[in-house]
Design a protein around this motif. Structure first.
Motif, PDB file in Angstrom:
ATOM      1  N   VAL A   1      17.257 -15.183 -57.036  1.00 26.53           N
ATOM      2  CA  VAL A   1      18.355 -15.930 -57.681  1.00 26.53           C
ATOM      3  C   VAL A   1      18.118 -16.112 -59.172  1.00 26.53           C
ATOM      4  O   VAL A   1      19.063 -16.156 -59.960  1.00 26.53           O
TER       5      VAL A   1
ATOM      6  N   ILE B   1      28.327  -9.559 -64.333  1.00 22.53           N
ATOM      7  CA  ILE B   1      28.779 -10.411 -63.228  1.00 22.53           C
ATOM      8  C   ILE B   1      30.028  -9.786 -62.644  1.00 22.53           C
ATOM      9  O   ILE B   1      31.076  -9.750 -63.296  1.00 22.53           O
ATOM     10  N   VAL B   2      29.887  -9.290 -61.447  1.00 24.48           N
ATOM     11  CA  VAL B   2      31.063  -8.702 -60.805  1.00 24.48           C
ATOM     12  C   VAL B   2      31.747  -9.753 -59.941  1.00 24.48           C
ATOM     13  O   VAL B   2      31.135 -10.759 -59.565  1.00 24.48           O
TER      14      VAL B   2
ATOM     15  N   GLY C   1      26.871 -21.847 -54.891  1.00 26.50           N
ATOM     16  CA  GLY C   1      26.578 -20.406 -54.902  1.00 26.50           C
ATOM     17  C   GLY C   1      27.774 -19.525 -55.159  1.00 26.50           C
ATOM     18  O   GLY C   1      27.791 -18.362 -54.762  1.00 26.50           O
ATOM     19  N   THR C   2      28.796 -20.065 -55.837  1.00 27.10           N
ATOM     20  CA  THR C   2      29.984 -19.245 -56.086  1.00 27.10           C
ATOM     21  C   THR C   2      30.006 -18.712 -57.521  1.00 27.10           C
ATOM     22  O   THR C   2      31.037 -18.264 -58.004  1.00 27.10           O
ATOM     23  N   GLY C   3      28.881 -18.802 -58.187  1.00 27.57           N
ATOM     24  CA  GLY C   3      28.749 -18.177 -59.512  1.00 27.57           C
ATOM     25  C   GLY C   3      29.234 -19.023 -60.676  1.00 27.57           C
ATOM     26  O   GLY C   3      29.474 -18.490 -61.765  1.00 27.57           O
ATOM     27  N   LYS C   4      29.345 -20.346 -60.495  1.00 28.25           N
ATOM     28  CA  LYS C   4      29.852 -21.199 -61.583  1.00 28.25           C
ATOM     29  C   LYS C   4      28.860 -21.227 -62.757  1.00 28.25           C
ATOM     30  O   LYS C   4      29.203 -20.879 -63.877  1.00 28.25           O
ATOM     31  N   SER C   5      27.626 -21.636 -62.439  1.00 29.73           N
ATOM     32  CA  SER C   5      26.621 -21.762 -63.519  1.00 29.73           C
ATOM     33  C   SER C   5      26.367 -20.402 -64.174  1.00 29.73           C
ATOM     34  O   SER C   5      26.256 -20.313 -65.396  1.00 29.73           O
ATOM     35  N   LEU C   6      26.300 -19.386 -63.346  1.00 26.22           N
ATOM     36  CA  LEU C   6      26.040 -18.038 -63.855  1.00 26.22           C
ATOM     37  C   LEU C   6      27.145 -17.607 -64.824  1.00 26.22           C
ATOM     38  O   LEU C   6      26.873 -17.108 -65.921  1.00 26.22           O
TER      39      LEU C   6
ATOM     40  N   GLU D   1      26.632 -29.741 -62.696  1.00 22.77           N
ATOM     41  CA  GLU D   1      26.388 -30.713 -61.611  1.00 22.77           C
ATOM     42  C   GLU D   1      26.944 -32.082 -62.021  1.00 22.77           C
ATOM     43  O   GLU D   1      26.263 -33.098 -61.917  1.00 22.77           O
TER      44      GLU D   1
ATOM     45  N   ASN E   1      30.611 -29.289 -57.658  1.00 23.51           N
ATOM     46  CA  ASN E   1      30.965 -28.717 -56.354  1.00 23.51           C
ATOM     47  C   ASN E   1      32.251 -29.317 -55.812  1.00 23.51           C
ATOM     48  O   ASN E   1      33.007 -28.662 -55.123  1.00 23.51           O
TER      49      ASN E   1
ATOM     50  N   TYR F   1      32.877 -16.608 -52.059  1.00 23.16           N
ATOM     51  CA  TYR F   1      32.884 -15.156 -52.067  1.00 23.16           C
ATOM     52  C   TYR F   1      33.305 -14.615 -50.697  1.00 23.16           C
ATOM     53  O   TYR F   1      32.891 -15.139 -49.658  1.00 23.16           O
TER      54      TYR F   1
ATOM     55  N   ILE G   1      28.330  -7.460 -54.758  1.00 22.03           N
ATOM     56  CA  ILE G   1      27.321  -8.089 -55.629  1.00 22.03           C
ATOM     57  C   ILE G   1      25.922  -7.637 -55.216  1.00 22.03           C
ATOM     58  O   ILE G   1      25.083  -7.306 -56.053  1.00 22.03           O
TER      59      ILE G   1
ATOM     60  N   ARG H   1      23.308  -5.464 -57.511  1.00 22.05           N
ATOM     61  CA  ARG H   1      21.951  -5.930 -57.834  1.00 22.05           C
ATOM     62  C   ARG H   1      20.910  -4.913 -57.409  1.00 22.05           C
ATOM     63  O   ARG H   1      19.886  -4.766 -58.049  1.00 22.05           O
TER      64      ARG H   1
ATOM     65  N   ARG I   1      23.926 -17.429 -53.119  1.00 23.51           N
ATOM     66  CA  ARG I   1      22.501 -17.793 -53.090  1.00 23.51           C
ATOM     67  C   ARG I   1      21.942 -17.540 -51.683  1.00 23.51           C
ATOM     68  O   ARG I   1      20.852 -17.036 -51.516  1.00 23.51           O
TER      69      ARG I   1
END
Ligand SMILES: Nc1ncnc2c1ncn2[C@@H]1O[C@H](COP(=O)(O)OP(=O)(O)OP(=O)(O)O)[C@@H](O)[C@H]1O
Ligand SMILES: [Mg+2]
Length: 532
Positions: free
Chosen positions: A81, A88-89, A121-126, A235, A268, A295, A303, A307, A336
């Protein structure tokens, strides 16, 4: 290294793969792809994933012992992770919307607020991380002053109001005025004053003269304090206080007449907007809301494939990756979790390679260290072990067969069937496994037991045979629950009728190896039967 060696074993395994996974024709193209992967990894891996072939690994071509460990390490790294993907796809639209929001604020030199929500784990922070980088590049290209960015993970704050001191640190790096009662008040006071436009003019002038200017240079002469600040409160749920005061004050910072705060709150709670924002709306500071959906199976698969594409060899059978994507998408859509399941599957494969069958080891060691369906199923089972799975695993064999029949019956769009229809499928399975079936009365009684346990659900009907029945548990839970030791018996029955015990007995002298082989057969047949 492989636990089972020898031609007979290889014969059994290759027979198995040809009979159950792919046709001999496909096997031929498999080898071609495995070799060509060395030269053109990206293109070929993509091709493989589209064709859904079982592909041999690089080790076939290299032939070194330590390569296995190195390869496993590289795969685990690619799936970690913390390893930021280069692209980012599957988040292109969300990414574009967030970027457009920030760019719009910067272009118009105005403050603004955005609330990003979505499940874990839906890619927000990323995505936010990438947006921050993109904003930096864009402002440089547009000859705009660099955007001061504050990224706070609100879980790291000792108390919720500390968010304001953090913001003040970037708004006013050199304290000018100590006579304010709190960081929040100071911020409110600063954002109520007219901006010093000379700071922007000074920046543009210096940039024009090709003088390299950093924000540190400018802050040191205290002319930089009114440039745009991008504040990311990740968060943000942790800022929720009883009176919700901190959250309200935070968003309200963006509506002061001279505020240049671009606030992005990430959380979240999908309903946070509904719960807290009516008040913000009445205060005229309702943020724009962007939701990151969970996702889907296809997205998770893509994804994972992206990777793994950095590797010059194939580490997973494509149907194993697909199984992972399907289960994770059905459970949560949490990327994640998908990554963690894949890493766990690699660890199970490692145990196989080392030849020390642990509790997870599902069969004989492969010659090719590639994660197969059984490795993935074991990893998924480990991750998603649930009371439902436990219940299914402890049921008597005939009830398990009924559940398998139901899973088969309700695959696709079919939601329910009559007891009679279910019984037909049950009889077919019993026949194929040379198990003497229960009579219709006993069958109905077993269905009642499963109904009482919450696994099946009966509808209303007059006659027993016409009673409609539906499945109340996830098909994937059934798949996980029914792979493993207790299915050995079913597998043996099935194998007896198809291959003959003698042939399997000849396959090796070691009884454990034979059992492993049975187990592998049983698991693969079970998985293929349920999955296809
Ligand atoms: N589109 C993607 N492409 C590649 N990897 C991804 C993608 N989305 C998520 N990931 C992986 O999943 C991990 C979790 O994503 P991220 O931290 O962005 O989730 P989140 O939505 O912020 O979750 P949380 O709400 O729990 O904070 C990332 O570290 C990354 O490795
Ligand atoms: Mg996050």
């Amino acid at each position: 290294m492989p636990t089972i060696a020898g031609s007979e074993k290889s014969e059994e395994v290759s027979l198995l793969s040809e009979d159950t996974i792919s046709t001999p024709k496909k096997l031929k193209s498999r080898q071609r792809i495995a070799v060509s992967n060395l030269r053109t990894p990206d293109k070929e891996v993509k091709q493989d994933s589209h064709e859904n072939l079982a592909v041999d690994s690089l080790s076939d071509c290299l032939g070194s012992e330590s390569r296995d460990e190195d390869q496993m390490r590289a795969v685990k790294e690619a799936l970690h992770v913390s390893k930021a993907p280069s692209t980012i796809v599957c988040r292109e639209d969300e990414h574009r919307r967030v970027f457009e929001f920030v760019k719009g604020c910067l272009d118009q030199q105005k403050a603004g607020s955005l609330y990003i929500c979505g499940c874990p784990g839906t890619g927000k922070s990323l995505s936010i991380e990438k947006v921050v980088k993109q904003v930096g590049d864009w402002s440089k290209q547009a000859c705009l002053p660099p955007v001061d960015t504050l990224s706070v993970n609100c879980t790291s704050l000792t108390k919720t109001a500390d968010i304001f001191s953090k913001i003040l640190e970037i708004v006013e790096p050199v304290k000018e005025d100590n006579c304010y009662s709190s960081p929040l008040h100071r911020l409110q006071s600063l954002f109520s004053q007219k901006q010093d436009s000379s700071s922007r003019m000074m920046y543009i002038f210096l940039s024009f003269c090709c003088v390299s200017v950093t924000s540190d240079d400018l802050t040191s002469v205290i002319i930089f304090k009114f440039f745009s600040r991008l504040i990311i409160a990740d968060e943000m749920d942790f800022l929720i206080t009883k009176d919700r005061g901190v959250l309200h004050d935070l968003f309200m910072l963006t509506i002061f007449p001279f505020s240049t705060c671009i606030l992005i709150g990430v959380a979240n709670a999908i309903d946070l907007a509904d719960r807290f924002l009516p008040k913000l709306k009445s205060l005229n500071c309702k943020p724009m809301v962007i939701t990151f959906p969970a996702y889907s199976k296809d997205q998770i698969l893509r994804i994972l494939q992206e990777r793994l594409m950095v590797l010059p060899y194939v580490a997973f059978q494509s149907n194993a990756l697909e199984l992972c994507a399907r289960k994770v998408a059905a459970a949560s859509g949490d990327m994640r979790k998908a990554l963690s399941v894949c890493r766990s599957a690699i660890e199970i494969l490692e145990i196989d390679i080392r030849g020390s069958p642990g509790p997870e080891s599902q069969g004989p060691t492969p010659d090719n260290p590639v994660v197969r369906m059984d490795h993935m199923a074991a990893a998924l089972s480990k991750t998603f072990k649930s009371p439902v799975v436990d219940t299914i695993q402890t049921l008597p064999q005939h009830q398990q067969i009924i559940i398998c029949s139901a899973a088969k019956a309700f695959r696709g769009s079919k939601k329910d069937a009559t007891i009679g229809e279910l019984n037909k499928l049950y009889l077919e399975i019993c026949k194929s496994r040379v198990i003497s079936p229960a009579g219709i009365t006993e069958f109905t009684n077993m269905c009642t037991v499963l109904n009482d346990q919450g696994i099946l659900k009966f509808g209303q009907a007059r006659g027993n045979k016409l009673k409609r029945v539906s499945l109340r548990v996830d098909e994937s839970d059934i798949t996980f629950a029914l792979q493993g030791n207790h299915l050995l018996t079913l597998g043996v029955h099935f194998l007896s009728s198809h291959c003959g015990r003698e042939r399997l007995t000849k396959a090796g002298t070691n009884i454990i190896q034979r059992l492993n082989l049975y187990q592998l057969y049983a698991n693969l047949i079970k998985l293929l039967w349920l999955v296809n």
